[in-house]
Design a protein around this motif. Sequence first.
Motif, PDB file in Angstrom:
ATOM      1  N   GLU A  66       0.825  -1.208   0.000  1.00 52.95           N
ATOM      2  CA  GLU A  66       0.000   0.000   0.000  1.00 52.95           C
ATOM      3  C   GLU A  66       0.860   1.260   0.000  1.00 52.95           C
ATOM      4  OE1 GLU A  66      -3.651   2.063   2.565  1.00 52.95           O
ATOM      5  OE2 GLU A  66      -2.741   0.184   3.230  1.00 52.95           O
ATOM      6  N   ALA A  67       1.988   1.228   0.724  1.00 54.25           N
ATOM      7  CA  ALA A  67       2.857   2.398   0.809  1.00 54.25           C
ATOM      8  C   ALA A  67       3.580   2.696  -0.494  1.00 54.25           C
ATOM      9  CB  ALA A  67       3.870   2.202   1.941  1.00 54.25           C
ATOM     10  N   TRP A  68       3.780   1.677  -1.335  1.00 51.32           N
ATOM     11  CA  TRP A  68       4.597   1.836  -2.538  1.00 51.32           C
ATOM     12  C   TRP A  68       3.835   1.656  -3.848  1.00 51.32           C
ATOM     13  CZ3 TRP A  68       9.680   3.338  -2.891  1.00 51.32           C
ATOM     14  CH2 TRP A  68      10.375   3.453  -1.684  1.00 51.32           C
ATOM     15  N   GLN A  69       2.573   1.309  -3.803  1.00 54.73           N
ATOM     16  CA  GLN A  69       1.881   0.916  -5.024  1.00 54.73           C
ATOM     17  C   GLN A  69       1.719   2.042  -6.040  1.00 54.73           C
ATOM     18  OE1 GLN A  69      -1.902  -0.594  -3.770  1.00 54.73           O
ATOM     19  NE2 GLN A  69      -2.554   1.307  -2.767  1.00 54.73           N
ATOM     20  N   ASP A  70       1.797   3.286  -5.594  1.00 58.60           N
ATOM     21  CA  ASP A  70       1.707   4.407  -6.534  1.00 58.60           C
ATOM     22  C   ASP A  70       3.027   4.699  -7.221  1.00 58.60           C
ATOM     23  OD1 ASP A  70      -0.961   4.724  -5.896  1.00 58.60           O
ATOM     24  OD2 ASP A  70      -0.563   6.243  -4.359  1.00 58.60           O
ATOM     25  N   ARG A  71       4.098   4.068  -6.760  1.00 59.35           N
ATOM     26  CA  ARG A  71       5.428   4.356  -7.323  1.00 59.35           C
ATOM     27  C   ARG A  71       6.061   3.167  -8.025  1.00 59.35           C
ATOM     28  NH1 ARG A  71       7.968   6.485  -1.829  1.00 59.35           N
ATOM     29  NH2 ARG A  71       6.225   5.247  -0.987  1.00 59.35           N
ATOM     30  N   LEU A  72       5.745   1.949  -7.575  1.00 62.54           N
ATOM     31  CA  LEU A  72       6.407   0.759  -8.104  1.00 62.54           C
ATOM     32  C   LEU A  72       5.385  -0.354  -8.336  1.00 62.54           C
ATOM     33  CD1 LEU A  72       9.543   0.625  -5.744  1.00 62.54           C
ATOM     34  CD2 LEU A  72       9.543   1.275  -8.158  1.00 62.54           C
ATOM     35  N   PRO A  73       5.711  -1.335  -9.211  1.00 63.08           N
ATOM     36  CA  PRO A  73       4.796  -2.458  -9.466  1.00 63.08           C
ATOM     37  C   PRO A  73       4.888  -3.527  -8.389  1.00 63.08           C
ATOM     38  CG  PRO A  73       6.742  -2.686 -10.830  1.00 63.08           C
ATOM     39  CD  PRO A  73       6.888  -1.364 -10.106  1.00 63.08           C
ATOM     40  N   VAL A  74       4.438  -3.175  -7.172  1.00 68.02           N
ATOM     41  CA  VAL A  74       4.563  -4.058  -6.019  1.00 68.02           C
ATOM     42  C   VAL A  74       3.295  -4.882  -5.828  1.00 68.02           C
ATOM     43  CG1 VAL A  74       6.285  -2.721  -4.736  1.00 68.02           C
ATOM     44  CG2 VAL A  74       3.869  -2.121  -4.548  1.00 68.02           C
ATOM     45  N   GLU A  75       3.462  -6.091  -5.292  1.00 65.77           N
ATOM     46  CA  GLU A  75       2.332  -6.961  -4.981  1.00 65.77           C
ATOM     47  C   GLU A  75       2.731  -7.901  -3.850  1.00 65.77           C
ATOM     48  OE1 GLU A  75       1.997 -10.369  -8.084  1.00 65.77           O
ATOM     49  OE2 GLU A  75       2.873  -8.653  -9.169  1.00 65.77           O
ATOM     50  N   VAL A  76       1.743  -8.385  -3.120  1.00 67.78           N
ATOM     51  CA  VAL A  76       1.989  -9.310  -2.014  1.00 67.78           C
ATOM     52  C   VAL A  76       2.280 -10.700  -2.570  1.00 67.78           C
ATOM     53  CG1 VAL A  76       0.959 -10.469  -0.014  1.00 67.78           C
ATOM     54  CG2 VAL A  76       0.560  -8.021  -0.391  1.00 67.78           C
ATOM     55  N   ALA A  77       3.312 -11.341  -2.026  1.00 65.10           N
ATOM     56  CA  ALA A  77       3.599 -12.744  -2.320  1.00 65.10           C
ATOM     57  C   ALA A  77       3.045 -13.567  -1.169  1.00 65.10           C
ATOM     58  CB  ALA A  77       5.101 -12.975  -2.470  1.00 65.10           C
ATOM     59  N   GLY A  78       2.019 -14.356  -1.442  1.00 60.90           N
ATOM     60  CA  GLY A  78       1.391 -15.123  -0.375  1.00 60.90           C
ATOM     61  C   GLY A  78       2.228 -16.276   0.120  1.00 60.90           C
ATOM     62  N   ASP A  79       3.065 -16.819  -0.755  1.00 64.63           N
ATOM     63  CA  ASP A  79       3.876 -17.990  -0.408  1.00 64.63           C
ATOM     64  C   ASP A  79       5.296 -17.774  -0.912  1.00 64.63           C
ATOM     65  OD1 ASP A  79       3.966 -20.997   0.405  1.00 64.63           O
ATOM     66  OD2 ASP A  79       4.843 -20.931  -1.607  1.00 64.63           O
ATOM     67  N   ALA A  80       6.286 -17.885  -0.020  1.00 62.67           N
ATOM     68  CA  ALA A  80       7.672 -17.603  -0.397  1.00 62.67           C
ATOM     69  C   ALA A  80       8.190 -18.586  -1.434  1.00 62.67           C
ATOM     70  CB  ALA A  80       8.563 -17.615   0.845  1.00 62.67           C
ATOM     71  N   GLU A  81       7.908 -19.863  -1.256  1.00 59.37           N
ATOM     72  CA  GLU A  81       8.401 -20.858  -2.203  1.00 59.37           C
ATOM     73  C   GLU A  81       7.821 -20.624  -3.590  1.00 59.37           C
ATOM     74  OE1 GLU A  81       8.590 -25.722  -2.908  1.00 59.37           O
ATOM     75  OE2 GLU A  81       7.626 -24.911  -1.115  1.00 59.37           O
ATOM     76  N   ALA A  82       6.545 -20.371  -3.684  1.00 58.38           N
ATOM     77  CA  ALA A  82       5.921 -20.130  -4.980  1.00 58.38           C
ATOM     78  C   ALA A  82       6.480 -18.874  -5.628  1.00 58.38           C
ATOM     79  CB  ALA A  82       4.407 -20.011  -4.813  1.00 58.38           C
ATOM     80  N   ALA A  83       6.759 -17.838  -4.840  1.00 50.43           N
ATOM     81  CA  ALA A  83       7.300 -16.595  -5.381  1.00 50.43           C
ATOM     82  C   ALA A  83       8.693 -16.792  -5.966  1.00 50.43           C
ATOM     83  CB  ALA A  83       7.325 -15.525  -4.291  1.00 50.43           C
ATOM     84  N   CYS A  84       9.464 -17.694  -5.360  1.00 50.17           N
ATOM     85  CA  CYS A  84      10.821 -17.948  -5.857  1.00 50.17           C
ATOM     86  C   CYS A  84      10.817 -18.485  -7.289  1.00 50.17           C
ATOM     87  CB  CYS A  84      11.547 -18.926  -4.938  1.00 50.17           C
ATOM     88  SG  CYS A  84      12.021 -18.244  -3.336  1.00 50.17           S
ATOM     89  N   ALA A  85       9.735 -19.141  -7.686  1.00 47.52           N
ATOM     90  CA  ALA A  85       9.642 -19.685  -9.036  1.00 47.52           C
ATOM     91  C   ALA A  85       9.615 -18.594 -10.085  1.00 47.52           C
ATOM     92  CB  ALA A  85       8.396 -20.557  -9.155  1.00 47.52           C
ATOM     93  N   HIS A  86       9.309 -17.362  -9.683  1.00 46.96           N
ATOM     94  CA  HIS A  86       9.235 -16.237 -10.622  1.00 46.96           C
ATOM     95  C   HIS A  86      10.400 -15.266 -10.469  1.00 46.96           C
ATOM     96  CE1 HIS A  86       5.108 -17.465 -11.494  1.00 46.96           C
ATOM     97  NE2 HIS A  86       4.911 -17.559 -10.189  1.00 46.96           N
ATOM     98  N   ALA A  87      11.111 -15.335  -9.345  1.00 42.24           N
ATOM     99  CA  ALA A  87      12.063 -14.285  -8.986  1.00 42.24           C
ATOM    100  C   ALA A  87      13.386 -14.411  -9.717  1.00 42.24           C
ATOM    101  CB  ALA A  87      12.301 -14.301  -7.483  1.00 42.24           C
ATOM    102  N   ASP A  88      13.893 -13.266 -10.170  1.00 42.79           N
ATOM    103  CA  ASP A  88      15.235 -13.181 -10.741  1.00 42.79           C
ATOM    104  C   ASP A  88      16.237 -12.661  -9.718  1.00 42.79           C
ATOM    105  OD1 ASP A  88      14.352 -13.850 -13.439  1.00 42.79           O
ATOM    106  OD2 ASP A  88      13.454 -11.853 -13.472  1.00 42.79           O
ATOM    107  N   VAL A  89      15.749 -11.849  -8.782  1.00 49.13           N
ATOM    108  CA  VAL A  89      16.569 -11.317  -7.685  1.00 49.13           C
ATOM    109  C   VAL A  89      15.775 -11.514  -6.399  1.00 49.13           C
ATOM    110  CG1 VAL A  89      17.660  -9.275  -6.674  1.00 49.13           C
ATOM    111  CG2 VAL A  89      17.675  -9.597  -9.165  1.00 49.13           C
ATOM    112  N   ILE A  90      16.425 -12.061  -5.370  1.00 48.63           N
ATOM    113  CA  ILE A  90      15.796 -12.279  -4.067  1.00 48.63           C
ATOM    114  C   ILE A  90      16.651 -11.609  -2.996  1.00 48.63           C
ATOM    115  CG2 ILE A  90      15.018 -13.981  -2.375  1.00 48.63           C
ATOM    116  CD1 ILE A  90      14.859 -16.019  -4.667  1.00 48.63           C
ATOM    117  N   CYS A  91      15.994 -10.892  -2.088  1.00 50.98           N
ATOM    118  CA  CYS A  91      16.689 -10.294  -0.947  1.00 50.98           C
ATOM    119  C   CYS A  91      16.059 -10.798   0.339  1.00 50.98           C
ATOM    120  CB  CYS A  91      16.588  -8.773  -0.977  1.00 50.98           C
ATOM    121  SG  CYS A  91      17.263  -7.990  -2.441  1.00 50.98           S
ATOM    122  N   THR A  92      16.871 -11.306   1.260  1.00 50.27           N
ATOM    123  CA  THR A  92      16.390 -11.679   2.588  1.00 50.27           C
ATOM    124  C   THR A  92      16.717 -10.539   3.549  1.00 50.27           C
ATOM    125  OG1 THR A  92      18.448 -12.859   3.133  1.00 50.27           O
ATOM    126  CG2 THR A  92      16.687 -14.135   2.099  1.00 50.27           C
TER     127      THR A  92
END
Length: 322
Positions: free
Chosen positions: A174-200
């Motif tokens: 909500e804080a960034w949606q007007d500036r960047l293409p941000v979205e909630v990842a409901g599941d970390a493992e599933a999100a990794c299948a799409h990610a090119d860069v990951i930051c912990t």
Amino acid sequence: MKRDELAVFGADEVRELLTYPDCIAIVREAMMALSRGETRQLLRTMIHMGEGRTFAQMPGALSDEGMFGAKMISVFAQADNPGVRRHRGLVTMFEPEEGRPVCVADAEEITHIRTAAATAVATAELARKDAGVLLLLGTGGQVHSHLAALPLVRDFTRILIWGRLSERAAAVVEAWQDRLPVEVAGDAEAACAHADVICTLTGARTPILLGDWVRPGTHVNVVGSSGPGPVEIDNALVARSRYIADSRASALDAAAEFLVAREAGVVTDAHIVGEIGEVLLGRIAGRENDEQITLYKSLGHAVQDLAAAAHIHAKHQARNTR
């Protein structure tokens, strides 16, 4: 400002005087200077003061003839949210001609900005050029600084935010949606299948990112743990990765995930390919091919904080001498 006056920079002044583009350039130069052996710094010392309470000291000099000083910082878990740790403290700088202290700056704000800037420097060098999907694991202060810094080095078309509490991830979006293409990842493992860069970016004590989840060609920045003990990634990811440290000496002393993997016999000291400064200097290769998993372990160093504080002080002086 009078010659002998001590300048004091609070959080607001740090944010005003230390922009993300400037800090990325500052950290880039600082890490090359570290790998060239131009800087002087000791390994950080930490006094543990009970569960979730640490006092750390990080002294250093930018060169034999340059500014020098130290960061002193408390890392305390928050009473209302033990999983969140605040980094409060001071960066104190001295000038090299007479040894006078010249400024004191808010260490928490410098740490926020320079940590994300260091991640951006590493991502610029190690991520694939076509990296388009960013996954940030964590919902604390560092997620916001990384959202400010990382889009400066790659053009991300999707940015996924994951947290243990989905409502906190939603608040970041909500804080960034007007500036960047941000979205909630409901599941970390599933999100990794799409990610090119990951930051912990967490205070996790056990792995939140597993090697089996990370696809070939991904770049991973491991940022949250800054000392022995808490680990954000598992041994499998350490072993699978081309492992680049900010400082080899510091990684061998305090990179928790590497130390755990070494203790388990999964890797040896030789698994640390080198330092990000060596990559920047062209002494070693960063990413060798598009299928490789690259990993940058960020511990944070006095040279980064001192270089940032020196920039703040110089910019302040320039404004006051016009």
